[in-house]
Design a protein around this motif. Structure first.
Motif, mmCIF file in Angstrom:
data_model
loop_
_atom_site.group_PDB
_atom_site.id
_atom_site.type_symbol
_atom_site.label_atom_id
_atom_site.label_comp_id
_atom_site.label_asym_id
_atom_site.label_seq_id
_atom_site.Cartn_x
_atom_site.Cartn_y
_atom_site.Cartn_z
ATOM 1 N N SER A 159 2.607 14.212 -4.660
ATOM 2 C CA SER A 159 3.986 13.925 -4.295
ATOM 3 C C SER A 159 4.021 13.258 -2.940
ATOM 4 N N PHE A 160 5.123 12.593 -2.646
ATOM 5 C CA PHE A 160 5.240 11.951 -1.336
ATOM 6 C C PHE A 160 5.210 12.990 -0.225
ATOM 7 N N GLU A 161 5.827 14.130 -0.460
ATOM 8 C CA GLU A 161 5.823 15.184 0.549
ATOM 9 C C GLU A 161 4.407 15.645 0.859
ATOM 10 N N ASN A 162 3.590 15.830 -0.178
ATOM 11 C CA ASN A 162 2.208 16.259 0.047
ATOM 12 C C ASN A 162 1.379 15.174 0.717
ATOM 13 N N ILE A 163 1.653 13.927 0.380
ATOM 14 C CA ILE A 163 0.942 12.829 1.037
ATOM 15 C C ILE A 163 1.220 12.845 2.538
ATOM 16 N N ARG A 203 10.032 7.390 7.187
ATOM 17 C CA ARG A 203 9.614 8.174 6.030
ATOM 18 C C ARG A 203 10.501 7.895 4.818
ATOM 19 N N ALA A 204 11.784 7.694 5.053
ATOM 20 C CA ALA A 204 12.685 7.392 3.937
ATOM 21 C C ALA A 204 12.284 6.080 3.261
ATOM 22 N N LYS A 205 11.892 5.103 4.065
ATOM 23 C CA LYS A 205 11.476 3.816 3.501
ATOM 24 C C LYS A 205 10.134 3.941 2.778
ATOM 25 N N LEU A 206 9.206 4.671 3.363
ATOM 26 C CA LEU A 206 7.926 4.910 2.693
ATOM 27 C C LEU A 206 8.142 5.668 1.391
ATOM 28 N N GLY A 207 9.076 6.621 1.398
ATOM 29 C CA GLY A 207 9.387 7.369 0.185
ATOM 30 C C GLY A 207 9.937 6.466 -0.905
ATOM 31 N N PHE A 208 10.719 5.469 -0.521
ATOM 32 C CA PHE A 208 11.231 4.499 -1.498
ATOM 33 C C PHE A 208 10.085 3.725 -2.128
ATOM 34 N N ILE A 209 9.162 3.240 -1.293
ATOM 35 C CA ILE A 209 7.990 2.532 -1.807
ATOM 36 C C ILE A 209 7.212 3.430 -2.762
ATOM 37 N N HIS A 210 7.002 4.674 -2.374
ATOM 38 C CA HIS A 210 6.284 5.638 -3.222
ATOM 39 C C HIS A 210 6.958 5.763 -4.582
ATOM 40 N N ASP A 211 8.255 5.912 -4.596
ATOM 41 C CA ASP A 211 8.984 6.081 -5.862
ATOM 42 C C ASP A 211 8.895 4.833 -6.729
ATOM 43 N N VAL A 212 8.967 3.666 -6.111
ATOM 44 C CA VAL A 212 8.854 2.410 -6.870
ATOM 45 C C VAL A 212 7.485 2.306 -7.533
ATOM 46 N N ILE A 213 6.436 2.665 -6.782
ATOM 47 C CA ILE A 213 5.076 2.586 -7.330
ATOM 48 C C ILE A 213 4.874 3.612 -8.436
ATOM 49 N N TRP A 243 -1.258 13.550 5.561
ATOM 50 C CA TRP A 243 -1.523 12.402 6.418
ATOM 51 C C TRP A 243 -1.326 12.710 7.900
ATOM 52 N N VAL A 244 -0.248 13.391 8.237
ATOM 53 C CA VAL A 244 0.082 13.608 9.651
ATOM 54 C C VAL A 244 -1.030 14.340 10.407
ATOM 55 N N PRO A 245 -1.514 15.488 9.923
ATOM 56 C CA PRO A 245 -2.601 16.143 10.676
ATOM 57 C C PRO A 245 -3.890 15.334 10.690
ATOM 58 N N LEU A 246 -4.120 14.548 9.649
ATOM 59 C CA LEU A 246 -5.312 13.702 9.636
ATOM 60 C C LEU A 246 -5.262 12.687 10.773
ATOM 61 N N TRP A 268 5.477 -1.538 2.895
ATOM 62 C CA TRP A 268 4.552 -1.562 1.760
ATOM 63 C C TRP A 268 3.102 -1.514 2.255
ATOM 64 N N ALA A 269 2.773 -2.355 3.222
ATOM 65 C CA ALA A 269 1.415 -2.374 3.774
ATOM 66 C C ALA A 269 1.065 -1.025 4.375
ATOM 67 N N HIS A 270 2.023 -0.401 5.033
ATOM 68 C CA HIS A 270 1.766 0.889 5.667
ATOM 69 C C HIS A 270 1.513 1.965 4.612
ATOM 70 N N TYR A 271 2.231 1.903 3.513
ATOM 71 C CA TYR A 271 1.976 2.856 2.423
ATOM 72 C C TYR A 271 0.557 2.675 1.900
ATOM 73 N N PHE A 272 0.116 1.427 1.766
ATOM 74 C CA PHE A 272 -1.263 1.161 1.348
ATOM 75 C C PHE A 272 -2.255 1.728 2.359
ATOM 76 N N HIS A 273 -1.965 1.551 3.661
ATOM 77 C CA HIS A 273 -2.831 2.129 4.692
ATOM 78 C C HIS A 273 -2.971 3.638 4.485
ATOM 79 N N ILE A 274 -1.860 4.294 4.260
ATOM 80 C CA ILE A 274 -1.850 5.753 4.175
ATOM 81 C C ILE A 274 -2.609 6.246 2.954
ATOM 82 N N VAL A 275 -2.255 5.752 1.763
ATOM 83 C CA VAL A 275 -2.880 6.304 0.556
ATOM 84 C C VAL A 275 -4.362 5.950 0.491
#
Length: 357
Positions: free
Chosen positions: A302-306, A339-349, A310-313, A261-268
């Motif tokens: 979308s999570f895919e676009n995020i 990524r699967a876990k981050l995708g789950f967090i994304h979908d929940v949010i 993110w990766v090249p950044l 969850w914290a990592h998803y916050f870092h990313i977005v």
């Protein structure tokens, strides 16, 4: 974090600015608009925001502005001496009679306000302890007892997030980062991790997602204290990065969820900043350049676009840090399992946003 500018002169602003460095306008943050505004004094202790969507309605500063720890505003209908959206969650602040604690509190508030900004941008449900006396969110910023009899532990319990005041001391936090082998140990990281536990309660336990979450993160019903003891005493496994964003995430499914969850916050949050400044990071691994990706990572992308943005950044910012002789800005690898876990967090949010709590 969005890019902010002074409505009086156009100067770029940072989130923590209280005065414009170019035109000297007083600045305040409008939580209902999630925007920074230059202000004009009305004369009765209130201020008229110049942000267009504020419609010139007078506002008051949060009561904690008197301590120079908050630059947020409250609505014109709120009496003087009241707290803003971010500060209303404070239950206990550091003892300001202790030397150095005012500066420690300022650092804690900078991190907490950035957390609250992201909660607002992600449109997440949140309730105060007054609204929900049993499970509402509250922050306790606590000092260790003066007699040395014990130490305050940073953590979460049924909506109460405790942050040890000593975490605001850079030397202590860095020593713990090295001792525990943590890639990141920041005040903001603590807040983002602990709020993950709060949202596990709100969106997973109370949101009807227990089975789905267990399928991704494991069964949280395993004994927590035993799992932590095992974590700190077992030998390091080389392949833990295949499925976990951090070593601490391997300790227990609750910690895995909170770390992710914290990592998803870092990313977005970081991606929002990059896109706000129209940063171009070159071609993505499987898609368009960052500069070609449009939309709001907090509510639209979308999570895919995020991930494709993110990766090249991360390559760019890591390269910049190395050019300055600094450690990598982003020392993580987003494996398929992570990524699967981050995708789950994304979908929940995203689901919470659709329900419009």
């Amino acid at each position: 974090m969005r890019r902010f500018s002074c409505q009086s002169c156009g100067q770029l602003l940072s989130f923590e600015n209280t005065v414009c460095g170019q035109c000297n306008s007083i600045l305040g943050f409008l939580p209902e608009l999630v925007d920074m505004s230059a202000l004009v004094a009305v004369g009765d202790g209130s201020w008229r925001p110049l942000a267009p969507l504020a419609h010139g309605r007078p506002r008051m500063f949060c009561a904690n502005n008197a301590y120079d720890v908050c630059n947020w505003l409250v609505s014109d209908s709120t009496p003087q001496g009241c707290f803003c959206f971010a500060c209303q969650f404070n239950r206990m602040i550091p003892n300001l009679d202790t030397p150095g604690n005012l500066e420690r509190w300022r650092k804690l508030e900078v991190a907490k306000h950035r957390l609250c900004y992201t909660i607002l941008r992600l449109k997440l449900p949140v309730r105060t302890r007054l609204q929900d006396p049993l499970h509402g969110l509250a922050f306790d910023f606590l000092d260790d007892p003066a007699d040395g009899s014990s130490t305050v532990i940073t953590g979460h319990s049924d909506g109460i997030i405790t942050i040890a005041t000593r975490e605001a001391d850079d030397a202590y936090r860095e020593s713990m980062r090295v001792e525990l082998g943590e890639y990141y140990r920041t005040l903001l990281g603590h807040f983002r991790h602990e709020i993950g536990h709060y949202y596990w309660n709100v969106l997973i336990r109370d949101g009807g997602r227990l089975d789905a979450c267990r399928a991704v993160f494991g069964d949280e019903r395993q004994d927590y204290q035993s799992a932590l003891a095992t974590h700190y005493n077992r030998a390091l496994v080389d392949n833990w990065r295949d499925d976990f964003v951090s070593l601490y995430a391997t300790s227990h499914p609750w910690e895995d969820f909170a770390e992710t969850w914290a990592h998803y916050f870092h990313i977005v949050s970081t991606l929002e900043t990059a896109l706000s400044y129209e940063l171009s990071a070159g071609p993505a691994v499987h898609g368009e350049a960052l500069s070609a990706l449009h939309g709001d990572p907090c509510t639209q992308m979308s999570f895919e676009n995020i991930i494709n943005a993110w990766v090249p950044l991360t390559y760019v910012v890591n390269g910049l840090n190395r050019s300055m002789g600094l450690s990598d800005f982003y020392p993580f690898v987003l494996t398929r399992g992570v990524r699967a876990k981050l995708g789950f967090i994304h979908d929940v949010i995203r689901d919470a946003q659709k329900k419009g709590f």
